[in-house]
Design an enzyme around this catalytic site. Sequence first.
Site, PDB file in Angstrom:
ATOM      1  N   HIS A  51      -2.324   1.212   7.063  1.00  0.00           N
ATOM      2  CA  HIS A  51      -2.639   1.126   5.618  1.00  0.00           C
ATOM      3  C   HIS A  51      -2.153   2.586   5.310  1.00  0.00           C
ATOM      4  CE1 HIS A  51      -4.206   0.139   2.032  1.00  0.00           C
ATOM      5  NE2 HIS A  51      -4.986   1.083   2.029  1.00  0.00           N
TER       6      HIS A  51
ATOM      7  N   CYS B  23       0.916  -1.136  -0.054  1.00  0.00           N
ATOM      8  CA  CYS B  23       0.021   0.043  -0.146  1.00  0.00           C
ATOM      9  C   CYS B  23       0.785   1.204   0.140  1.00  0.00           C
ATOM     10  CB  CYS B  23      -1.005   0.030   1.284  1.00  0.00           C
ATOM     11  SG  CYS B  23      -0.263  -0.107   2.638  1.00  0.00           S
TER      12      CYS B  23
ATOM     13  N   ASP C 294      -8.290   4.777  -1.894  1.00  0.00           N
ATOM     14  CA  ASP C 294      -7.766   3.546  -1.193  1.00  0.00           C
ATOM     15  C   ASP C 294      -7.116   2.771  -2.578  1.00  0.00           C
ATOM     16  OD1 ASP C 294      -7.159   0.973   0.279  1.00  0.00           O
ATOM     17  OD2 ASP C 294      -9.063   1.383   1.372  1.00  0.00           O
TER      18      ASP C 294
END
Length: 500
Positions: free
Chosen positions: A162, A56, A180
């Site tokens: 994240h 991520c 995201d």
Amino acid sequence: MAMAGLYRRILPSPPAIDFASSEGKQLFIEAIQRGTMEGFYKLISYFQTQSEPAYCGLASLSMVLNALAIDPGRKWKGPWRWFDESMLDCCEPLEKVKAKGISFGKVVCLAHCAGAEVQAFRTSQSTLDDFRRHVITCSTSEDCHVISSYHRGTFRQTGTGHFSPIGGYHAEKDMALILDVARFKYPPHWVPLSLLWEAMDTVDDASGHRRGFMLISRLQRAPSLLYTLSCKHESWVSTAKCLMDDVPFLLKSENVKDLEKVLSVVFTSLPSNFGEFIKWVAEVRRGEDAGQSLSEEERGRLVTKEEILKQVQGTRLFKQVTQFLSSSTSCCKKIQNLSHQDNLQDVAASVCCQGAELLVGKSNPLNGFCCRETCVKCIKDDGEKPITVVSGTVVNGDTEQGVDVLVPLSQAEPSCCPCGPSKCMGMHYPDGNDVLTVLLLALPSETWSGLRNEKLFHEISSLVSTENLPTLLQEEVTNFFKIFPFSCNVFGICYFISFY
């Protein structure tokens, strides 16, 4: 029996609002009308899905770097230069990131490596109001973007830490749009900004530090050209502690009465592997791409490096460092090692191997490239000053890669030998004396504040002052100083080879 696996997750709402829902669309329209979605268009143009479950941070950064149109200076595939997750390996091995993820500090490190301007804030160093102000600034501009590091649990989402970019802001609702990068899991969604702050204001168990956010933009000036710091080797932790904690404490001693003692305290305190902490930046190109002539850009960068090197060696501090090291070699082996200049071909062999690994997208110390041969040569064309190039052939199993290393020299007219000899006569490429000089120039002024002898304090302050340095060297030291605090706050600093 095969596992069925997972197909996406249902986005917990509230607190999040799906970007594609009717309410999400309305928020988007209203934010556009109020001018707080300006950064969205570039980001959405380069929106990507992380290619590994733990990528991520890499996906967020490559997305932002491409949105800012920062040229990586090296090829991705075919002839194309483009940021991809697989290219972001200068601060942490990809295999380690794949297995364990990446810390906030290492993402900051990677952004610096990639040539971006970075402002990083942990929540312990900022406030909700500061965060809101930064989000608004970047949401009303195409020139900067925010990457947030947060804990998913605050949003009732599955998972833990994240990273994702913030794509926009709705002022009336005080909501941020999270793009995201785990698109296989959750779609883009709006969340209350105060709740996002709460999600960032959590401790990363792996590092023991709070999460936060970073502002990434294009550099307004050239990045440090000749020297950089390394966090890919473990030495940076011990070196940073030594320079920021041990050295200032030791300088407070009553025994420190002259300049020689000051230099002795600094240099003898450095860890034995200090050489891995500061590197001179080698410019590497594929042998088959290079030919015999340099492009205008390559020559320009090399000339600038050489001028910086010349300016370093022209300072009063360099003369003091050189004099001290030459007089101390007989009594201190550690200091002798600091001033040692490796054989150019040995240095080049190491750089060629690392360069070849990156050029082909591999970074595996257990199965790396080894140098089969090197050749020192000069390139002369169009009546220009000769350029020193070390050409190497490196191998990895059945794979061969030709690599050229462009070497900055401080002499105006280097005398280069043809291929074969171990050294070129008269070469003065970056070595330990230069590195130590730049290090002393870049140390914060607080380093010397504990000196009890007022005359000595003024003497060392005058030597390390950057006010009267030539402009290029001032910028080099400024850039170096700017990234130095990251290493001392466990943010991490990168070691990289410059590819153009």
